[in-house]
Design a protein around this motif. Sequence first.
Motif, PDB file in Angstrom:
ATOM      1  N   GLN A 239       0.834  -1.207   0.000  1.00 36.16           N
ATOM      2  CA  GLN A 239       0.000   0.000   0.000  1.00 36.16           C
ATOM      3  C   GLN A 239       0.868   1.257   0.000  1.00 36.16           C
ATOM      4  O   GLN A 239       0.533   2.255  -0.669  1.00 36.16           O
ATOM      5  N   ALA A 240       1.973   1.225   0.746  1.00 31.71           N
ATOM      6  CA  ALA A 240       2.856   2.394   0.794  1.00 31.71           C
ATOM      7  C   ALA A 240       3.520   2.626  -0.555  1.00 31.71           C
ATOM      8  O   ALA A 240       3.683   3.771  -1.005  1.00 31.71           O
ATOM      9  N   ILE A 241       3.919   1.543  -1.233  1.00 38.97           N
ATOM     10  CA  ILE A 241       4.564   1.678  -2.547  1.00 38.97           C
ATOM     11  C   ILE A 241       3.586   2.202  -3.595  1.00 38.97           C
ATOM     12  O   ILE A 241       3.958   2.940  -4.514  1.00 38.97           O
ATOM     13  N   ASP A 242       2.316   1.829  -3.458  1.00 38.34           N
ATOM     14  CA  ASP A 242       1.318   2.277  -4.434  1.00 38.34           C
ATOM     15  C   ASP A 242       1.173   3.801  -4.454  1.00 38.34           C
ATOM     16  O   ASP A 242       0.706   4.368  -5.455  1.00 38.34           O
ATOM     17  N   ASP A 243       1.546   4.463  -3.371  1.00 35.52           N
ATOM     18  CA  ASP A 243       1.435   5.924  -3.318  1.00 35.52           C
ATOM     19  C   ASP A 243       2.602   6.621  -4.006  1.00 35.52           C
ATOM     20  O   ASP A 243       2.584   7.847  -4.161  1.00 35.52           O
ATOM     21  N   LEU A 244       3.622   5.865  -4.437  1.00 36.99           N
ATOM     22  CA  LEU A 244       4.766   6.468  -5.126  1.00 36.99           C
ATOM     23  C   LEU A 244       4.452   6.637  -6.602  1.00 36.99           C
ATOM     24  O   LEU A 244       3.570   5.964  -7.164  1.00 36.99           O
ATOM     25  N   SER A 245       5.212   7.502  -7.242  1.00 38.30           N
ATOM     26  CA  SER A 245       5.071   7.673  -8.686  1.00 38.30           C
ATOM     27  C   SER A 245       5.631   6.449  -9.402  1.00 38.30           C
ATOM     28  O   SER A 245       6.416   5.681  -8.822  1.00 38.30           O
ATOM     29  N   PRO A 246       5.232   6.222 -10.668  1.00 38.09           N
ATOM     30  CA  PRO A 246       5.750   5.057 -11.398  1.00 38.09           C
ATOM     31  C   PRO A 246       7.268   4.998 -11.436  1.00 38.09           C
ATOM     32  O   PRO A 246       7.857   3.919 -11.291  1.00 38.09           O
ATOM     33  N   ARG A 247       7.938   6.154 -11.600  1.00 36.94           N
ATOM     34  CA  ARG A 247       9.400   6.141 -11.653  1.00 36.94           C
ATOM     35  C   ARG A 247       9.987   5.812 -10.282  1.00 36.94           C
ATOM     36  O   ARG A 247      10.968   5.068 -10.179  1.00 36.94           O
ATOM     37  N   GLU A 248       9.386   6.328  -9.225  1.00 39.56           N
ATOM     38  CA  GLU A 248       9.860   6.018  -7.879  1.00 39.56           C
ATOM     39  C   GLU A 248       9.665   4.529  -7.558  1.00 39.56           C
ATOM     40  O   GLU A 248      10.539   3.890  -6.970  1.00 39.56           O
ATOM     41  N   ARG A 255      16.158  -1.341  -6.911  1.00 38.26           N
ATOM     42  CA  ARG A 255      17.274  -1.123  -5.979  1.00 38.26           C
ATOM     43  C   ARG A 255      17.113  -1.896  -4.671  1.00 38.26           C
ATOM     44  O   ARG A 255      18.103  -2.363  -4.105  1.00 38.26           O
ATOM     45  N   ARG A 256      15.860  -2.052  -4.191  1.00 39.78           N
ATOM     46  CA  ARG A 256      15.650  -2.569  -2.842  1.00 39.78           C
ATOM     47  C   ARG A 256      14.896  -3.903  -2.777  1.00 39.78           C
ATOM     48  O   ARG A 256      15.014  -4.611  -1.779  1.00 39.78           O
ATOM     49  N   LEU A 257      14.131  -4.219  -3.797  1.00 37.28           N
ATOM     50  CA  LEU A 257      13.232  -5.371  -3.694  1.00 37.28           C
ATOM     51  C   LEU A 257      13.618  -6.514  -4.622  1.00 37.28           C
ATOM     52  O   LEU A 257      12.817  -7.414  -4.854  1.00 37.28           O
ATOM     53  N   THR A 258      14.819  -6.484  -5.160  1.00 36.87           N
ATOM     54  CA  THR A 258      15.314  -7.589  -5.967  1.00 36.87           C
ATOM     55  C   THR A 258      16.543  -8.181  -5.289  1.00 36.87           C
ATOM     56  O   THR A 258      17.229  -7.505  -4.521  1.00 36.87           O
ATOM     57  N   GLU A 259      16.802  -9.451  -5.575  1.00 38.45           N
ATOM     58  CA  GLU A 259      17.918 -10.132  -4.921  1.00 38.45           C
ATOM     59  C   GLU A 259      19.249  -9.480  -5.280  1.00 38.45           C
ATOM     60  O   GLU A 259      20.107  -9.294  -4.420  1.00 38.45           O
ATOM     61  N   ASP A 260      19.447  -9.160  -6.537  1.00 33.55           N
ATOM     62  CA  ASP A 260      20.658  -8.460  -6.988  1.00 33.55           C
ATOM     63  C   ASP A 260      20.263  -7.043  -7.401  1.00 33.55           C
ATOM     64  O   ASP A 260      19.856  -6.802  -8.544  1.00 33.55           O
ATOM     65  N   GLY A 261      20.343  -6.123  -6.453  1.00 29.39           N
ATOM     66  CA  GLY A 261      19.905  -4.764  -6.727  1.00 29.39           C
ATOM     67  C   GLY A 261      20.708  -4.092  -7.844  1.00 29.39           C
ATOM     68  O   GLY A 261      21.920  -4.260  -7.954  1.00 29.39           O
ATOM     69  N   SER A 262      20.002  -3.341  -8.677  1.00 27.53           N
ATOM     70  CA  SER A 262      20.659  -2.633  -9.779  1.00 27.53           C
ATOM     71  C   SER A 262      21.478  -1.466  -9.241  1.00 27.53           C
ATOM     72  O   SER A 262      21.161  -0.875  -8.195  1.00 27.53           O
ATOM     73  N   THR A 263      22.507  -1.100  -9.956  1.00 27.37           N
ATOM     74  CA  THR A 263      23.346   0.039  -9.558  1.00 27.37           C
ATOM     75  C   THR A 263      22.686   1.339 -10.001  1.00 27.37           C
ATOM     76  O   THR A 263      21.812   1.364 -10.884  1.00 27.37           O
ATOM     77  N   LEU A 264      23.127   2.430  -9.383  1.00 26.24           N
ATOM     78  CA  LEU A 264      22.614   3.752  -9.767  1.00 26.24           C
ATOM     79  C   LEU A 264      22.933   4.037 -11.229  1.00 26.24           C
ATOM     80  O   LEU A 264      22.104   4.609 -11.959  1.00 26.24           O
ATOM     81  N   GLU A 265      24.109   3.665 -11.646  1.00 31.74           N
ATOM     82  CA  GLU A 265      24.519   3.922 -13.029  1.00 31.74           C
ATOM     83  C   GLU A 265      23.644   3.162 -14.014  1.00 31.74           C
ATOM     84  O   GLU A 265      23.222   3.720 -15.045  1.00 31.74           O
ATOM     85  N   THR A 266      23.335   1.895 -13.715  1.00 34.53           N
ATOM     86  CA  THR A 266      22.493   1.093 -14.611  1.00 34.53           C
ATOM     87  C   THR A 266      21.098   1.676 -14.723  1.00 34.53           C
ATOM     88  O   THR A 266      20.538   1.790 -15.822  1.00 34.53           O
ATOM     89  N   LEU A 267      20.522   2.064 -13.582  1.00 38.15           N
ATOM     90  CA  LEU A 267      19.188   2.656 -13.614  1.00 38.15           C
ATOM     91  C   LEU A 267      19.200   3.998 -14.334  1.00 38.15           C
ATOM     92  O   LEU A 267      18.238   4.355 -15.025  1.00 38.15           O
ATOM     93  N   ILE A 273      18.747   9.352 -17.212  1.00 40.34           N
ATOM     94  CA  ILE A 273      19.100  10.421 -16.282  1.00 40.34           C
ATOM     95  C   ILE A 273      20.444  10.064 -15.656  1.00 40.34           C
ATOM     96  O   ILE A 273      20.958   8.957 -15.826  1.00 40.34           O
ATOM     97  N   SER A 274      21.013  11.017 -14.897  1.00 44.40           N
ATOM     98  CA  SER A 274      22.302  10.760 -14.260  1.00 44.40           C
ATOM     99  C   SER A 274      22.108   9.870 -13.034  1.00 44.40           C
ATOM    100  O   SER A 274      21.015   9.788 -12.465  1.00 44.40           O
ATOM    101  N   LYS A 275      23.198   9.219 -12.626  1.00 44.61           N
ATOM    102  CA  LYS A 275      23.105   8.353 -11.455  1.00 44.61           C
ATOM    103  C   LYS A 275      22.868   9.165 -10.176  1.00 44.61           C
ATOM    104  O   LYS A 275      22.256   8.667  -9.226  1.00 44.61           O
ATOM    105  N   GLU A 276      23.310  10.431 -10.163  1.00 37.19           N
ATOM    106  CA  GLU A 276      23.046  11.291  -9.022  1.00 37.19           C
ATOM    107  C   GLU A 276      21.560  11.591  -8.904  1.00 37.19           C
ATOM    108  O   GLU A 276      20.999  11.625  -7.794  1.00 37.19           O
TER     109      GLU A 276
END
Length: 309
Positions: A239-248, A255-267, A273-276
């Motif tokens: 329910q909390a995640i549903d309140d986020l925007s699609p990109r969020e 980044r947080r809900l997969t076994e091997d989280g993606s890096t900022l650079e990959t995303l 967009i930039s990794k920052e």
Amino acid sequence: MTTAKAATARFAHPSAALNSGRDAGEQRFVTSAMARPLLSREDEADLARRWRDDRDEAALHALTEAHMRLVIAVAAKFKRYGLPFSDLIQEGNIGLMKAADRFEPERDVRFSTYVTWWIRSCIQDYVLRNWSIVRTGTTSAQKSLFFNLRRMRARIGDLDGASISPDNREQIARDLRVRERDVDTMAMRLGASDRSLNAPVGDGENSQWQDFLVDDSVAPEIEVMDRTDSERRSLWLGQAIDDLSPREQFIIRERRLTEDGSTLETLGQTLGISKERVRQIESAALSKLRSNLCAAVGDPYEAGLIPNA
């Protein structure tokens, strides 16, 4: 009935005295089997062909009776395991019948050589099934240990109970090509007899061995509570995640809900967009999640969202 199975039923147990377990009956059967004349190579090949091609039960009978002495000789080597000798012979007879059904007389091999393997295999399987109520040998290495450990310990002079000296354990493991811990386990298994869990602990005691068994499984009520709490936490988080925007949502999941989280650079490359910028969006999304969860459940510690240290 003209199949090998039918023939086995007729010839695999030639003496009713075997089932009675009486020594006199066993001795008469052994004496009779040993008195059977041996077959020449030509005779056994002819009998084997008649059974294979014509299903001639008389030929099968003659072939198996002539080799009954082999069954007795192999079975005698397994008497030390404490099983009835008549049962060992019967299992050997089964191996004899299987060998007769599979033997190819055209190959340059005597039937006696071929049948010995089948007799030994059937008797070994019987011993492993019935020596203990606990399954003893399931892999080829365990079977090799079961049937060779005592012999090897006797050869190196190590017969002092279940424990084996480190040097002897290493030598046995090397010779049999097994792990040293498997040697220890089998030695302890062979050195102990089956014991009923209902047997009393001592003389005049009311306690039984089963009273001291430890149950390491989770209690049913705790298991239900854990499952209910896990389902509730999953619902709150969804329910909390549903309140986020699609990109969020995408960034949090990757980044947080997969076994091997993606890096900022990959995303960043995926979103263009930039990794920052990805890091900033992730930080803002996590703040929203915390606020949404606190608004829904209150104190996250009391709700079980954060385990207590």
